[in-house]
Design a protein around this motif. Structure first.
Motif, mmCIF file in Angstrom:
data_model
loop_
_atom_site.group_PDB
_atom_site.id
_atom_site.type_symbol
_atom_site.label_atom_id
_atom_site.label_comp_id
_atom_site.label_asym_id
_atom_site.label_seq_id
_atom_site.Cartn_x
_atom_site.Cartn_y
_atom_site.Cartn_z
ATOM 1 N N GLY A 114 29.270 92.092 7.535
ATOM 2 C CA GLY A 114 29.469 91.096 6.485
ATOM 3 C C GLY A 114 29.375 89.668 6.997
ATOM 4 N N ILE A 115 29.711 88.722 6.132
ATOM 5 C CA ILE A 115 29.515 87.303 6.473
ATOM 6 C C ILE A 115 30.584 86.794 7.434
ATOM 7 C CG2 ILE A 115 28.330 86.812 4.306
ATOM 8 C CD1 ILE A 115 30.983 85.459 3.380
ATOM 9 N N HIS A 116 30.147 85.939 8.352
ATOM 10 C CA HIS A 116 31.026 85.314 9.335
ATOM 11 C C HIS A 116 30.530 83.895 9.623
ATOM 12 C CE1 HIS A 116 32.084 89.526 9.878
ATOM 13 N NE2 HIS A 116 33.146 89.152 10.575
ATOM 14 N N PRO A 117 31.424 82.998 10.059
ATOM 15 C CA PRO A 117 31.014 81.617 10.359
ATOM 16 C C PRO A 117 30.658 81.437 11.840
ATOM 17 C CG PRO A 117 33.404 81.740 10.253
ATOM 18 C CD PRO A 117 32.893 83.145 10.028
ATOM 19 N N PHE A 118 29.600 80.668 12.089
ATOM 20 C CA PHE A 118 29.125 80.382 13.445
ATOM 21 C C PHE A 118 28.858 78.882 13.580
ATOM 22 C CE2 PHE A 118 27.880 84.596 12.181
ATOM 23 C CZ PHE A 118 28.106 85.402 13.283
ATOM 24 N N ILE A 119 29.187 78.319 14.743
ATOM 25 C CA ILE A 119 28.833 76.926 15.017
ATOM 26 C C ILE A 119 27.453 76.901 15.653
ATOM 27 C CG2 ILE A 119 29.377 74.869 16.373
ATOM 28 C CD1 ILE A 119 32.290 75.488 16.088
ATOM 29 N N VAL A 120 26.531 76.173 15.020
ATOM 30 C CA VAL A 120 25.142 76.135 15.484
ATOM 31 C C VAL A 120 24.710 74.680 15.676
ATOM 32 C CG1 VAL A 120 22.766 76.827 14.993
ATOM 33 C CG2 VAL A 120 24.665 78.236 14.161
ATOM 34 N N GLN A 121 24.157 74.383 16.857
ATOM 35 C CA GLN A 121 23.586 73.056 17.061
ATOM 36 C C GLN A 121 22.213 73.013 16.418
ATOM 37 O OE1 GLN A 121 23.431 71.712 21.146
ATOM 38 N NE2 GLN A 121 22.430 69.775 20.613
ATOM 39 N N LEU A 122 21.978 71.969 15.639
ATOM 40 C CA LEU A 122 20.733 71.843 14.891
ATOM 41 C C LEU A 122 19.764 70.861 15.526
ATOM 42 C CD1 LEU A 122 22.310 71.524 11.327
ATOM 43 C CD2 LEU A 122 21.630 73.630 12.524
ATOM 44 N N ARG A 123 20.300 69.759 16.032
ATOM 45 C CA ARG A 123 19.478 68.682 16.571
ATOM 46 C C ARG A 123 19.979 68.271 17.945
ATOM 47 N NH1 ARG A 123 19.814 67.047 10.774
ATOM 48 N NH2 ARG A 123 17.679 66.799 9.981
ATOM 49 N N ASP A 124 19.085 67.726 18.756
ATOM 50 C CA ASP A 124 19.444 67.207 20.067
ATOM 51 C C ASP A 124 20.433 66.051 19.895
ATOM 52 O OD1 ASP A 124 18.911 65.150 22.412
ATOM 53 O OD2 ASP A 124 18.259 67.110 23.136
ATOM 54 N N GLU A 125 21.492 66.033 20.701
ATOM 55 C CA GLU A 125 22.524 65.013 20.552
ATOM 56 C C GLU A 125 22.029 63.621 20.924
ATOM 57 O OE1 GLU A 125 26.376 65.837 22.189
ATOM 58 O OE2 GLU A 125 26.271 67.967 21.671
ATOM 59 N N GLU A 126 20.983 63.531 21.746
ATOM 60 C CA GLU A 126 20.468 62.222 22.160
ATOM 61 C C GLU A 126 19.291 61.779 21.293
ATOM 62 O OE1 GLU A 126 21.927 60.323 24.353
ATOM 63 O OE2 GLU A 126 23.452 61.867 24.721
ATOM 64 N N THR A 127 18.313 62.652 21.094
ATOM 65 C CA THR A 127 17.100 62.270 20.360
ATOM 66 C C THR A 127 17.202 62.536 18.858
ATOM 67 O OG1 THR A 127 16.038 64.439 20.585
ATOM 68 C CG2 THR A 127 15.752 62.852 22.405
ATOM 69 N N HIS A 128 18.130 63.407 18.446
ATOM 70 C CA HIS A 128 18.334 63.815 17.053
ATOM 71 C C HIS A 128 17.160 64.634 16.507
ATOM 72 C CE1 HIS A 128 21.118 63.609 13.743
ATOM 73 N NE2 HIS A 128 20.162 63.283 12.887
ATOM 74 N N MET A 129 16.298 65.102 17.395
ATOM 75 C CA MET A 129 15.180 65.941 16.960
ATOM 76 C C MET A 129 15.650 67.386 16.789
ATOM 77 S SD MET A 129 12.700 63.922 16.543
ATOM 78 C CE MET A 129 11.353 65.103 16.330
ATOM 79 N N PRO A 130 15.088 68.121 15.818
ATOM 80 C CA PRO A 130 15.486 69.523 15.615
ATOM 81 C C PRO A 130 15.230 70.360 16.861
ATOM 82 C CG PRO A 130 14.221 68.719 13.747
ATOM 83 C CD PRO A 130 14.121 67.668 14.808
ATOM 84 N N LEU A 131 16.140 71.281 17.162
ATOM 85 C CA LEU A 131 15.983 72.170 18.309
ATOM 86 C C LEU A 131 14.974 73.269 17.980
ATOM 87 C CD1 LEU A 131 19.684 72.531 19.518
ATOM 88 C CD2 LEU A 131 17.949 70.859 20.208
ATOM 89 N N HIS A 132 14.542 73.971 19.030
ATOM 90 C CA HIS A 132 13.541 75.029 18.889
ATOM 91 C C HIS A 132 14.033 76.102 17.914
ATOM 92 C CE1 HIS A 132 10.215 77.623 19.969
ATOM 93 N NE2 HIS A 132 11.073 78.619 20.171
#
Length: 330
Positions: free
Chosen positions: A216-234
């Motif tokens: 079932g559903i669960h919460p996860f912490i996910v990094q979306l963007r680079d902390e320095e460049t703010h570009m989306p991660l792979h």
């Protein structure tokens, strides 16, 4: 009210003079006492009198991009002022409640707050769903806005049907990682505030798979963007959903995953756990995951009451000063 002459419309003044009760006493009752009223007025003056928080151009004349930029600029000023109150020992929850809600906050950010979900959903979820180690790692960074988060739950094909969410988080015991995927177009996260351009992290709600079974559903912490460049991660497919009928400053976005790997410890494990070997440890109640949503629903009801109070006040005042056809004495 005419700010230049500081005079009140004659018709409005006439109506107010017919009032049969002490309006100050009613105000104190609604605020919770005279002291609370005085605190509220000081807080309103502290924010609303700041020239940095005034609009030099009406929102109606701004482009979609300019509305977001204006919201970001004012949001930064607002939270610097909140931090100032904290340093002065005036950091009560009323400051945050009014700034983030439909009372004082909506008077400054008339088209939505791009950091609202960071404070109203991302941080409360970590507090309510994370264990002590996760709280220690994430809350301070989030509180100081070293990272900016949002809450990514609703999907393009799944709004209120939360159990039907399609986003998957499959555990890989070889690397002790979860692999997140969006298996279809309808599985894309759709609508989270701040996701379009503002947030670089998110609490992502996904279907947990481990040892060949869905839990079932669960919460996860996910990094979306680079902390320095703010570009989306792979593997992160992210953007803004576009212009809406309102709340354009909230910067709502979409989010898809293509084999995005996150550490096992990024699953919020206060209630449910996945051990290094993939064993699932269930909490006493499967409903605990819904805690953040229940909290926010209460906030929404409070906000609705504030917006309704504003609407009724505007309507009543307008009805007092609106005239039809030619004016005649009496």
């Amino acid at each position: 009210m005419d700010n230049k002459k500081n005079t009140v419309n004659a018709d409005l003044l006439k109506e107010r003079q017919t009032c049969t009760f002490n309006t100050s006493e009613l105000t104190y009752l609604l605020d919770g006492g005279e002291e609370k009223t005085n605190e509220r007025k000081k807080r309103e003056s502290f924010f609303l009198d700041d020239p940095m928080l005034k609009y030099t151009v009406p929102l109606e004349y701004l482009s979609h991009k300019e509305k977001y930029e204006e919201a970001i600029k004012k949001t930064c000023v607002i939270f610097r002022k909140v931090q100032q109150l904290q340093r002065e020992g005036k950091a009560g929850m009323d400051n945050f409640r009014e700034i983030l809600g439909g009372q004082l906050g909506s008077a400054i950010l008339k088209d939505g707050n791009p950091l609202a979900l960071h404070y109203v959903m991302f941080i409360p979820t970590v507090m309510g769903q994370g264990n002590y180690e996760q709280q220690a790692e994430w809350i301070q960074r989030a509180w100081n806005c070293e990272i900016v988060g949002t809450y990514a739950q609703t999907e393009l094909g799944h709004g209120t049907f939360i159990r039907g969410l399609e986003t998957t988080a499959t555990y890989d015991p070889k690397t002790e990682e979860f692999v997140l995927n969006s298996p279809s177009l309808t599985a894309y996260k759709w609508w989270p505030g701040g996701l379009g351009h503002t947030a670089n992290y998110a609490v992502v709600v996904a279907q947990l798979y481990t040892q060949g079974k869905c839990h079932g559903i669960h919460p996860f912490i996910v990094q979306l963007r680079d902390e320095e460049t703010h570009m989306p991660l792979h593997g992160i497919k992210i953007g803004e959903i576009g212009c809406k009928l309102g709340m354009n400053g909230a910067n709502n976005g979409y989010l898809g995953f293509d084999n995005v790997r996150i550490p096992r410890v990024n699953m919020l494990m206060k209630n449910n756990q996945v051990l290094p070997d993939g064993t699932y440890v269930q909490s006493p109640s499967s409903k605990l995951t819904y805690g953040t949503m229940v909290f926010v629903r209460v906030v929404l009801v409070q906000d609705a009451a504030n917006y309704l109070k504003k609407a009724v006040t505007i309507a009543v005042r307008y009805s007092c000063v609106r005239h039809q056809s030619q004016l005649k004495p009496k």
